[in-house]
Design a protein around this motif. Sequence first.
Motif, PDB file in Angstrom:
ATOM      1  N   ALA A  70       0.828  -1.205   0.000  1.00  0.00           N
ATOM      2  CA  ALA A  70       0.000   0.000   0.000  1.00  0.00           C
ATOM      3  C   ALA A  70       0.866   1.260   0.000  1.00  0.00           C
ATOM      4  N   GLN A  71       2.182   1.098  -0.023  1.00  0.00           N
ATOM      5  CA  GLN A  71       3.094   2.240  -0.062  1.00  0.00           C
ATOM      6  C   GLN A  71       3.207   2.768  -1.495  1.00  0.00           C
ATOM      7  N   PRO A  72       3.518   4.049  -1.650  1.00  0.00           N
ATOM      8  CA  PRO A  72       3.514   4.692  -2.971  1.00  0.00           C
ATOM      9  C   PRO A  72       4.366   4.010  -4.040  1.00  0.00           C
ATOM     10  N   ASP A  73       5.508   3.435  -3.676  1.00  0.00           N
ATOM     11  CA  ASP A  73       6.372   2.840  -4.697  1.00  0.00           C
ATOM     12  C   ASP A  73       5.803   1.548  -5.274  1.00  0.00           C
ATOM     13  N   LYS A  74       4.746   1.007  -4.678  1.00  0.00           N
ATOM     14  CA  LYS A  74       4.133  -0.221  -5.179  1.00  0.00           C
ATOM     15  C   LYS A  74       2.878   0.062  -6.005  1.00  0.00           C
ATOM     16  N   GLY A  75       2.345   1.253  -5.942  1.00  0.00           N
ATOM     17  CA  GLY A  75       1.247   1.642  -6.821  1.00  0.00           C
ATOM     18  C   GLY A  75      -0.148   1.289  -6.355  1.00  0.00           C
ATOM     19  N   TRP A  76      -0.273   0.573  -5.251  1.00  0.00           N
ATOM     20  CA  TRP A  76      -1.611   0.275  -4.724  1.00  0.00           C
ATOM     21  C   TRP A  76      -1.926   1.290  -3.639  1.00  0.00           C
ATOM     22  N   THR A  77      -3.176   1.620  -3.492  1.00  0.00           N
ATOM     23  CA  THR A  77      -3.548   2.600  -2.468  1.00  0.00           C
ATOM     24  C   THR A  77      -4.304   1.957  -1.316  1.00  0.00           C
ATOM     25  N   ASP A  78      -4.546   0.665  -1.396  1.00  0.00           N
ATOM     26  CA  ASP A  78      -5.271  -0.019  -0.327  1.00  0.00           C
ATOM     27  C   ASP A  78      -4.486  -1.246   0.138  1.00  0.00           C
ATOM     28  N   ARG A  79      -5.028  -1.918   1.112  1.00  0.00           N
ATOM     29  CA  ARG A  79      -4.411  -3.133   1.653  1.00  0.00           C
ATOM     30  C   ARG A  79      -5.218  -4.369   1.254  1.00  0.00           C
ATOM     31  N   ALA A  80      -5.814  -4.355   0.091  1.00  0.00           N
ATOM     32  CA  ALA A  80      -6.723  -5.425  -0.324  1.00  0.00           C
ATOM     33  C   ALA A  80      -5.999  -6.761  -0.477  1.00  0.00           C
ATOM     34  N   GLU A  81      -6.461  -7.734   0.276  1.00  0.00           N
ATOM     35  CA  GLU A  81      -5.874  -9.072   0.214  1.00  0.00           C
ATOM     36  C   GLU A  81      -6.190  -9.756  -1.116  1.00  0.00           C
ATOM     37  N   GLU A  82      -7.262  -9.320  -1.785  1.00  0.00           N
ATOM     38  CA  GLU A  82      -7.642  -9.918  -3.076  1.00  0.00           C
ATOM     39  C   GLU A  82      -6.555  -9.720  -4.143  1.00  0.00           C
ATOM     40  N   ARG A  83      -5.689  -8.749  -3.950  1.00  0.00           N
ATOM     41  CA  ARG A  83      -4.618  -8.495  -4.906  1.00  0.00           C
ATOM     42  C   ARG A  83      -3.568  -9.614  -4.888  1.00  0.00           C
ATOM     43  N   TRP A  84      -3.674 -10.512  -3.946  1.00  0.00           N
ATOM     44  CA  TRP A  84      -2.682 -11.555  -3.744  1.00  0.00           C
ATOM     45  C   TRP A  84      -3.291 -12.922  -4.078  1.00  0.00           C
ATOM     46  N   PRO A  85      -3.330 -13.319  -5.350  1.00  0.00           N
ATOM     47  CA  PRO A  85      -3.880 -14.639  -5.677  1.00  0.00           C
ATOM     48  C   PRO A  85      -3.050 -15.761  -5.070  1.00  0.00           C
ATOM     49  N   VAL A  86      -1.777 -15.493  -4.822  1.00  0.00           N
ATOM     50  CA  VAL A  86      -0.905 -16.407  -4.091  1.00  0.00           C
ATOM     51  C   VAL A  86      -0.410 -15.641  -2.868  1.00  0.00           C
ATOM     52  N   PRO A  87      -0.628 -16.159  -1.664  1.00  0.00           N
ATOM     53  CA  PRO A  87      -0.227 -15.434  -0.449  1.00  0.00           C
ATOM     54  C   PRO A  87       1.288 -15.501  -0.220  1.00  0.00           C
ATOM     55  N   PHE A  88       1.982 -14.480  -0.728  1.00  0.00           N
ATOM     56  CA  PHE A  88       3.439 -14.488  -0.660  1.00  0.00           C
ATOM     57  C   PHE A  88       3.970 -14.490   0.760  1.00  0.00           C
ATOM     58  N   TRP A  89       3.192 -14.108   1.755  1.00  0.00           N
ATOM     59  CA  TRP A  89       3.654 -14.155   3.143  1.00  0.00           C
ATOM     60  C   TRP A  89       3.955 -15.600   3.537  1.00  0.00           C
ATOM     61  N   TYR A  90       3.199 -16.557   2.989  1.00  0.00           N
ATOM     62  CA  TYR A  90       3.490 -17.973   3.249  1.00  0.00           C
ATOM     63  C   TYR A  90       4.616 -18.480   2.347  1.00  0.00           C
ATOM     64  N   VAL A  91       4.608 -18.058   1.103  1.00  0.00           N
ATOM     65  CA  VAL A  91       5.643 -18.492   0.156  1.00  0.00           C
ATOM     66  C   VAL A  91       7.020 -18.059   0.661  1.00  0.00           C
ATOM     67  N   ASP A  92       7.160 -16.789   0.997  1.00  0.00           N
ATOM     68  CA  ASP A  92       8.450 -16.271   1.439  1.00  0.00           C
ATOM     69  C   ASP A  92       8.903 -16.932   2.747  1.00  0.00           C
ATOM     70  N   THR A  93       7.976 -17.167   3.651  1.00  0.00           N
ATOM     71  CA  THR A  93       8.339 -17.817   4.913  1.00  0.00           C
ATOM     72  C   THR A  93       8.748 -19.266   4.660  1.00  0.00           C
ATOM     73  N   GLY A  94       8.075 -19.928   3.716  1.00  0.00           N
ATOM     74  CA  GLY A  94       8.476 -21.286   3.338  1.00  0.00           C
ATOM     75  C   GLY A  94       9.881 -21.326   2.756  1.00  0.00           C
ATOM     76  N   MET A  95      10.234 -20.299   1.975  1.00  0.00           N
ATOM     77  CA  MET A  95      11.593 -20.241   1.430  1.00  0.00           C
ATOM     78  C   MET A  95      12.614 -20.067   2.546  1.00  0.00           C
ATOM     79  N   ALA A  96      12.276 -19.299   3.557  1.00  0.00           N
ATOM     80  CA  ALA A  96      13.170 -19.133   4.702  1.00  0.00           C
ATOM     81  C   ALA A  96      13.351 -20.469   5.428  1.00  0.00           C
ATOM     82  N   VAL A  97      12.276 -21.254   5.520  1.00  0.00           N
ATOM     83  CA  VAL A  97      12.369 -22.574   6.154  1.00  0.00           C
ATOM     84  C   VAL A  97      13.329 -23.465   5.366  1.00  0.00           C
ATOM     85  N   LEU A  98      13.253 -23.434   4.051  1.00  0.00           N
ATOM     86  CA  LEU A  98      14.172 -24.242   3.255  1.00  0.00           C
ATOM     87  C   LEU A  98      15.620 -23.822   3.513  1.00  0.00           C
ATOM     88  N   LEU A  99      15.863 -22.529   3.666  1.00  0.00           N
ATOM     89  CA  LEU A  99      17.220 -22.082   3.985  1.00  0.00           C
ATOM     90  C   LEU A  99      17.666 -22.597   5.351  1.00  0.00           C
TER      91      LEU A  99
END
Length: 194
Positions: free
Chosen positions: A91-120
């Motif tokens: 929702a910050q200006p450099d990302k171009g969205w003005t809201d915090r809409a979860e619908e913008r995330w067809p894949v929940p990267f908060w889980y994807v990124d945390t899973g990648m950290a687990v693999l590390l």
Amino acid sequence: MEFQDVVRRRRMVRRFTDEPVPDESVRRIMRNALRGPSAGFTQGQAFLVLRGAELARFHEVVRLWTLESVRTAPVVVVPFAVKDAYLDRYAQPDKGWTDRAEERWPVPFWYVDTGMAVLLILQTAVDEGLGAVYFGIGADDFDPLRAEFGVPGDHVPIGAVALGHGADDDVSEGASPRTRARRPFDEVVRFGRW
């Protein structure tokens, strides 16, 4: 250790000795976990490292589905995904969205990124000469875990990783490689089209 050796040797270790894990190893493992990819460099992960009395309390609070032998691991890392960090970041200006809409995330990267950290974490454990196993935490245990360890309510545990010195060099009982072969490369990977 060469990277290909780390990849080849990585497996879920389900039996541990009582030998302690050096603090330097734990810190290296956790520093590497922080190096994983992160959408928008959000860094929406957090980690709870448990040893000693805190680990004993974890085993009282969280009902493990996995083998009893995992309880002998001297270290458990609980990785948390923080969805709000991603919604705020995008929702910050450099990302171009003005809201915090979860619908913008067809894949929940908060889980994807945390899973990648687990693999590390799992790969660095191999590089440190340690064994590790990832296991799930039931949803009913999320709130008791948060309450016991003072974890913020917006942090979702995506499971846990037990770390320690493997008790044997063989694959542990119940491990999939004993009963299931790895799928053939050509069955899983397609080039150009399906």
